[in-house]
Structure formats: structure tokens, C-alpha cells
Design a protein around this motif. Structure first.
Motif, mmCIF file in Angstrom:
data_model
loop_
_atom_site.group_PDB
_atom_site.id
_atom_site.type_symbol
_atom_site.label_atom_id
_atom_site.label_comp_id
_atom_site.label_asym_id
_atom_site.label_seq_id
_atom_site.Cartn_x
_atom_site.Cartn_y
_atom_site.Cartn_z
ATOM 1 N N LEU A 1 0.829 -1.201 0.000
ATOM 2 C CA LEU A 1 0.000 0.000 0.000
ATOM 3 C C LEU A 1 0.866 1.255 0.000
ATOM 4 N N GLN A 2 1.965 1.205 0.765
ATOM 5 C CA GLN A 2 2.903 2.327 0.787
ATOM 6 C C GLN A 2 3.513 2.546 -0.596
ATOM 7 N N LEU A 3 3.856 1.460 -1.259
ATOM 8 C CA LEU A 3 4.396 1.563 -2.617
ATOM 9 C C LEU A 3 3.365 2.149 -3.575
ATOM 10 N N ALA A 4 2.098 1.753 -3.440
ATOM 11 C CA ALA A 4 1.039 2.316 -4.284
ATOM 12 C C ALA A 4 0.881 3.811 -4.031
ATOM 13 N N LEU A 5 1.016 4.230 -2.763
ATOM 14 C CA LEU A 5 0.925 5.653 -2.434
ATOM 15 C C LEU A 5 2.038 6.442 -3.123
ATOM 16 N N VAL A 6 3.254 5.911 -3.070
ATOM 17 C CA VAL A 6 4.374 6.597 -3.720
ATOM 18 C C VAL A 6 4.162 6.621 -5.233
ATOM 19 N N GLY A 7 3.653 5.524 -5.799
ATOM 20 C CA GLY A 7 3.377 5.498 -7.231
ATOM 21 C C GLY A 7 2.338 6.520 -7.640
ATOM 22 N N ALA A 8 1.269 6.648 -6.842
ATOM 23 C CA ALA A 8 0.246 7.659 -7.137
ATOM 24 C C ALA A 8 0.822 9.067 -7.027
ATOM 25 N N ALA A 9 1.677 9.271 -6.022
ATOM 26 C CA ALA A 9 2.317 10.582 -5.870
ATOM 27 C C ALA A 9 3.205 10.896 -7.068
ATOM 28 N N ALA B 1 10.417 4.842 -4.423
ATOM 29 C CA ALA B 1 9.623 3.791 -5.069
ATOM 30 C C ALA B 1 10.507 2.616 -5.472
ATOM 31 N N TRP B 2 11.700 2.908 -5.999
ATOM 32 C CA TRP B 2 12.605 1.839 -6.411
ATOM 33 C C TRP B 2 13.045 0.996 -5.211
ATOM 34 N N LEU B 3 13.381 1.655 -4.110
ATOM 35 C CA LEU B 3 13.815 0.930 -2.921
ATOM 36 C C LEU B 3 12.662 0.145 -2.294
ATOM 37 N N LEU B 4 11.466 0.747 -2.270
ATOM 38 C CA LEU B 4 10.307 0.033 -1.739
ATOM 39 C C LEU B 4 9.972 -1.183 -2.606
ATOM 40 N N TRP B 5 10.108 -1.027 -3.910
ATOM 41 C CA TRP B 5 9.859 -2.152 -4.814
ATOM 42 C C TRP B 5 10.831 -3.289 -4.522
ATOM 43 N N GLY B 6 12.080 -2.941 -4.306
ATOM 44 C CA GLY B 6 13.044 -3.964 -3.952
ATOM 45 C C GLY B 6 12.752 -4.606 -2.608
ATOM 46 N N PHE B 7 12.250 -3.806 -1.664
ATOM 47 C CA PHE B 7 11.958 -4.352 -0.338
ATOM 48 C C PHE B 7 10.767 -5.311 -0.375
ATOM 49 N N VAL B 8 9.683 -4.923 -1.041
ATOM 50 C CA VAL B 8 8.504 -5.797 -1.065
ATOM 51 C C VAL B 8 8.782 -7.072 -1.850
ATOM 52 N N ARG B 9 9.766 -7.025 -2.755
ATOM 53 C CA ARG B 9 10.164 -8.229 -3.492
ATOM 54 C C ARG B 9 11.262 -8.996 -2.760
ATOM 55 N N ARG B 10 11.614 -8.501 -1.554
ATOM 56 C CA ARG B 10 12.587 -9.154 -0.673
ATOM 57 C C ARG B 10 13.987 -9.211 -1.279
ATOM 58 N N SER B 11 14.305 -8.253 -2.140
ATOM 59 C CA SER B 11 15.660 -8.195 -2.693
ATOM 60 C C SER B 11 16.489 -7.088 -2.056
ATOM 61 N N ARG B 12 15.870 -6.246 -1.212
ATOM 62 C CA ARG B 12 16.579 -5.178 -0.516
ATOM 63 C C ARG B 12 16.115 -5.150 0.928
#
Length: 459
Positions: A364-372, A414-425
Motif C-alpha cells: 500500500l505504501q508503494l502504491a501511495l508513492v506510485g500515485a504521488a 519507489a525503487w527501494l520500496l519495490w526492492g523491499f517488497v520483493r525481498r531483494s533489498r
């Protein structure tokens, strides 16, 4: 990775773990030290078994169990101590360093001094615009002074910070800003921009003192982000409660022919406004471990609401016709919305347990950043279209610069959050980016305050 580099990474991870554990209300500093010793023993045992430092840290933390479960266990075993922590002023022996009573007295002294400064300002200056321009400068130095005392900032850091803070204050007051003609002259756009950005710059400079001079510390900067969010909550509660009490008092006294208009303007407001700010700051510092229990709840309530608001704003901008016809006031409001979303993002990240694996709220946090980002892109396109058609002005350039600064912040978040939710960061990278980028806002505010007025001829 070399042994020294691996050791630095491990110490950094332990430092982050210790900072998070120390904010739990049921766990005292001595408990944190005991838990850290146990954690280090576990890591040493695991490393001797062949694991590297990072793997050993993760396994050791998992073995120790959830921090929430640990906190609840400490609360059960030390219920008397936990209740004492919830009392406004605990016993002096429960708090290392200056006693809470002494801290309260020092805070009240700074609040009184700030009230005197505001009173002198309003009494010596007749120009309402000059009072509004200098009001933050009369209050923030005393809050910064309290930061310096509370966190024992070195005097050299205090001196350098004071000198840097003096520069925007002098610029706002000494620059020959143009005034719009008419019966009620108003300052030009460069003056308005300088007046609105100078307090932001001073607030970020005050953060150096809040870190105790250790402004390079990621944890200290994140503490200041957390402090700012909690200060806003406390200040809003105190302000609303004071308005209710004041309104009832005025209503009752007016029925018996007693009117407080002169007292309100001459004494209550000059001392009440800075007093509320200093008291709120003191409460945040005194009860930070208790407030943190509220922070995750607030972020989970407002994040989905902010996401819905951004989607609605994006639709409104897209159906408003060609981007060149987008109203200037709408773009200004969009910038304010983006700043609000950024503040919510920072506060959400500061309140998150960095050791918990990614979940639904992180998506949801990632979606918020994407909308922003989508709103920012539309706003940037509209601004560039207006600039291409009508040319550069101070306010257009300031809005364009702010959106570019926000764009960089949001894209990498957004890039870092994407990596975190995919468990790569790890989440630590997301958190570190937020505090590493804060100086960029200070630099941009300084540019608007110091360079924009002469570049745009003080108009």
C-alpha cells in the motif's frame, strides 16, 4: 567483502536494532544493554559455526523473538516500572542524566523567553507584515536552544548553526523587496517565497541541534523526522483543547460583562503560541516511547486515505482539459498535497519495525508513492507547459524546482520500496534514503531564500 567492511555492516545493523528496541516503553536502557549482550553472544556463536555476520545477525534476532512479544514480556515482568513510565514526571532515579523536573523547568524558561521575544516583537513593530515575517524567527531560536540543552550539542556546533541561521533571517529582513502598489501594499512573490521557505530552512537547521551535533547519524536524523511528526500531533491536540477551553471561558465571562479581548491580544497569544510549541516538544521527548504506539496506527489509517485522495486529484487534473489550462491555484494545491504525502511517507517509514518482513501495508505504501509520482508527473508537465507559454517567474520556478526535488525523492523511494517488497533489498536502505535526502530540502530552501530575490529583481 573485507573483514572490516563486514564488521561495519554488522555494527550498523546492531545499532539499528538497539535504536528500535530502546523506544519500547517497557524496556529500560539497562534492559537494552542486557539484550544487546545476549544478541552479540548469539552472533558470535553463529559466526563460529560458519555463518557470516549478516546471516548471523538475522538468525540471532529471529531466535530472540518478535520485539513486540519481548516488549509484552517485559511489561508483564515489570508492570510497576511500566506504569511509572506513563506518569508525567517519574522519579529521578528512573531517568539517567538531568531529572525530568529539571528538564521541565528549563523548557518552561525557554518557553517564557520565547513569549517575551514575541511580546517585544509585537510591541516594537507596527507593520503586521513585518511581524508575520519575523514571528518564526522569534520562536524557533528558543526551541533550538532547548534542543541544544536537551541533547547536549557541542558549543561549536551551536555556534556554526546560529551563524548559518542568521543568514536567512537577515536576507528576509534586509533584501529590498518590491511591494505591489495600491491602498494596501503587499509584498511581491520573491518576498512571499523567502518568508515561507526561511522557516523550513531554520527547522532543518534546528534538527542539527536535536541530533546533539551528530547530524551525520542516520538514526539521529530519523529521530528528528519522528519527533517532527509527533510534535505536530501533540501541538494539534493542545491547540484544539486550548481553543475549546478558551471559547468556553470567554462565553461564560461575557455573560457577566467581562471581556478578554485586550488580554488575548496583548498577553495570551504572544505567550501561548510559543508556549504550546515548547510544551509539545517537551511532551514528545518525555513520552516518545508511549507515542510510538500511536504512530503505526495513524499511518495505517491515513495512508489508504491519502492514496484515495491522490487518485481523486489525479483524475481531476486529467479531466480538467489541456494541461496548459490547468489553474495555477490547482497546481499550488497539488504541491501542498505532495508535500503532505511526503511527510506521511517519512513518518510511516520512521514508525515501521525495520526487522518485520514486507506485508500488505508495504505494498500500500508503494502504491501511495506510485500515485504521488503520477500526480507529480502531471503537475510537472503542466508547469513546463505554462512556462513555455508565459515564461519564467519566481513562483513558477520555485514550484518547478520543488517538484523536481520531490520527483527524485519519490522515484528512488519507489525503487527501494519495490526492492523491499520483493525481498531483494533490506528495509534499512529505504529508511536510510529518507534521511540522506533531507539536506537536499535544506539546500533548496536556502536557494529560494537567498538567490531567488536577486535573480528575479526582488519582484
Amino acid at each position: 567483502m573485507s573483514g572490516s567492511a563486514a564488521g561495519n555492516v554488522l555494527e550498523e545493523q546492531i545499532d539499528q536494532w538497539r535504536g528500535f528496541v530502546s523506544r519500547r516503553p517497557a524496556i529500560s536502557p539497562s534492559d537494552v544493554e542486557e539484550m544487546e549482550d545476549h544478541l552479540r553472544e548469539q552472533i558470535a556463536d553463529l559466526e563460529s559455526g560458519g555463518l557470516d555476520g549478516e546471516e548471523a545477525f538475522l538468525v540471532a534476532v529471529k531466535r530472540m523473538g518478535s520485539l513486540d512479544a519481548v516488549s509484552r514480556e517485559f511489561a508483564r515482568e515489570h508492570s510497576r516500572r511500566l506504569w511509572k513510565q506513563l506518569v508525567l514526571v517519574p522519579d529521578a532515579e528512573d531517568e539517567p542524566g538531568p531529572s525530568r523536573w529539571r528538564g521541565l523547568g528549563v523548557m518552561l524558561a525557554f518557553a517564557l523567553a520565547a513569549g517575551v521575544a514575541v511580546k517585544l516583537l509585537t510591541g516594537a513593530v507596527d507593520d503586521e507584515m513585518a511581524i508575520a515575517r519575523n514571528l518564526p524567527f522569534a520562536v524557533l531560536p528558543f526551541l533550538a536552544g532547548w534542543f541544544a540543552w536537551k541533547h547536549r550539542a557541542p558549543w561549536r556546533v551551536c555556534a556554526v548553526t546560529a551563524v548559518l541561521a542568521t543568514v536567512p533571517v537577515l536576507a528576509v529582513n534586509l533584501y529590498p523587496f518590491d511591494m505591489t502598489p495600491g491602498p494596501y501594499p503587499m509584498p511581491g512573490m520573491t518576498a512571499v517565497l523567502a518568508m515561507t521557505h526561511a522557516p523550513v530552512l531554520l527547522w532543518l537547521l534546528a534538527g542539527v541541534l536535536h541530533t546533539g551535533g551528530r547530524w551525520r547519524s542516520h538514526e539521529r536524523r530519523m529521530d528528528y523526522v519522528r519527533f517532527t511528526g509527533e510534535l505536530v500531533m501533540y501541538l494539534a491536540l493542545i491547540t484544539l483543547g486550548s481553543l475549546v477551553l478558551l471559547g468556553l471561558t470567554i462565553a461564560v465571562l461575557s455573560l457577566v460583562g467581562v471581556y478578554l479581548d485586550a488580554f488575548l491580544g496583548d498577553w495570551l497569544l504572544p505567550f501561548g503560541m510559543p508556549g504550546a510549541l515548547l510544551v509539545s516538544a517537551w511532551l514528545v521527548e518525555a513520552k516518545k516511547s508511549v507515542v510510538e504506539n500511536i504512530a503505526p496506527v495513524l499511518t495505517r489509517v491515513f495512508t489508504p486515505l491519502a492514496l484515495l485522495m491522490l487518485v481523486a486529484d489525479l483524475v481531476a487534473m486529467l479531466v480538467n482539459g489541456p494541461l496548459t489550462t490547468v489553474d495555477r491555484e490547482l497546481l499550488i494545491i497539488m504541491d501542498a498535497v505532495l508535500v503532505l504525502v511526503l511527510f506521511l511517507l517519512l513518518y510511516s517509514i520512521s514508525a515501521r519495525d525495520p526487522l518485520v518482513p514486507p506485508g500488505v501495508f508495504d505494498w500500500l505504501q508503494l502504491a501511495l508513492v506510485g500515485a504521488a509520482l503520477a500526480v507529480n508527473a502531471v503537475a510537472l508537465t503542466a508547469m513546463l507547459s505554462r512556462i513555455a507559454e508565459f515564461g519564467f517567474t519566481a513562483n513558477k520556478t520555485a514550484a518547478l524546482g520543488l517538484n523536481l526535488v520531490l520527483l527524485v525523492h519519490l522515484v528512488w523511494s519507489a525503487w527501494l520500496l519495490w526492492g523491499f517488497v520483493r525481498r531483494s533489498r533490506p528495509f534499512a536502505e529505504v529508511e536510510r534514503w529518507q534521511t540522506a535526502y533531507l539536506p537536499v530540502y535544506a539546500v533548496w530552501a536556502a536557494v529560494v531564500v537567498l538567490l531567488f530575490p536577486p535573480v528575479f529583481a526582488f519582484v
